[in-house]
Design a protein around this motif. Structure first.
Motif, short mmCIF file in Angstrom:
data_model
loop_
_atom_site.label_atom_id
_atom_site.label_comp_id
_atom_site.label_asym_id
_atom_site.label_seq_id
_atom_site.Cartn_x
_atom_site.Cartn_y
_atom_site.Cartn_z
N MET A 201 -31.44 -27.32 -4.68
CA MET A 201 -31.95 -26.08 -4.08
C MET A 201 -31.65 -26.11 -2.60
O MET A 201 -31.71 -27.16 -1.97
N SER A 202 -31.32 -24.97 -2.07
CA SER A 202 -31.04 -24.85 -0.64
C SER A 202 -31.84 -23.68 -0.11
O SER A 202 -31.83 -22.60 -0.69
N LEU A 203 -32.54 -23.93 1.01
CA LEU A 203 -33.33 -22.87 1.62
C LEU A 203 -33.41 -23.12 3.12
O LEU A 203 -33.19 -24.25 3.57
N HIS B 49 -34.90 -24.06 6.58
CA HIS B 49 -36.04 -24.86 7.03
C HIS B 49 -37.00 -23.93 7.77
O HIS B 49 -36.58 -23.10 8.59
N ASP C 117 -30.18 -25.16 7.06
CA ASP C 117 -30.22 -25.35 5.61
C ASP C 117 -30.96 -26.63 5.25
O ASP C 117 -30.63 -27.71 5.76
#
Length: 127
Positions: A87-89, A91, A97
């Motif tokens: 999962m990448s979101l 910060h 990222d």
């Protein structure tokens, strides 16, 4: 809504748009291992899209193949075969990222190992 009050969604012309990109990683007779990249974030999106396409997720008790799930349960698959491996979101403090990764749980890895190796067609799986 289900009797329990839980939401059940479906693909419908009048529904909200949802976009999932699937990539085939490996295939056996009766099963495929896919990677799903979400372009939108809708309720049960991966589950609903695959069931709509005629490829329900093994072990899915809401949108799945219920007869097959009973057989798979007796064979040891006691959960839905769905796993967020990456999962990448952004910060929350600096917006950079933030990437989270998790290996496939043992129960799911064991299920894959139980499938016939001679039937496997690999399409770039990291498993």
């Amino acid at each position: 809504l289900l009797e329990s009050g839980e939401r059940r969604v479906r693909v419908a012309e009048e529904g909200k748009a949802a976009h999932t990109v699937f990539r085939l990683l490996a295939r056996w007779q009766g099963f495929s291992l896919l990677e799903a990249q979400l372009k939108t974030g809708r309720t049960h999106q991966i589950r609903v899209h695959l069931a709509h396409l005629g490829y329900p997720i093994a072990g899915d008790e809401k949108y799945g193949d219920f007869a097959l799930n009973r057989v798979l349960g007796r064979q040891g698959l006691k959960r839905m075969f769905l796993h967020a491996c990456r999962m990448s979101l952004p910060h929350p403090q600096d917006g950079r990222d933030l990437v989270l990764e998790a290996t496939l749980p043992g129960a799911l890895r064991q299920f894959l190992q139980g499938l016939s190796a001679s039937e496997r067609q690999d399409y770039g799986s990291k498993i």
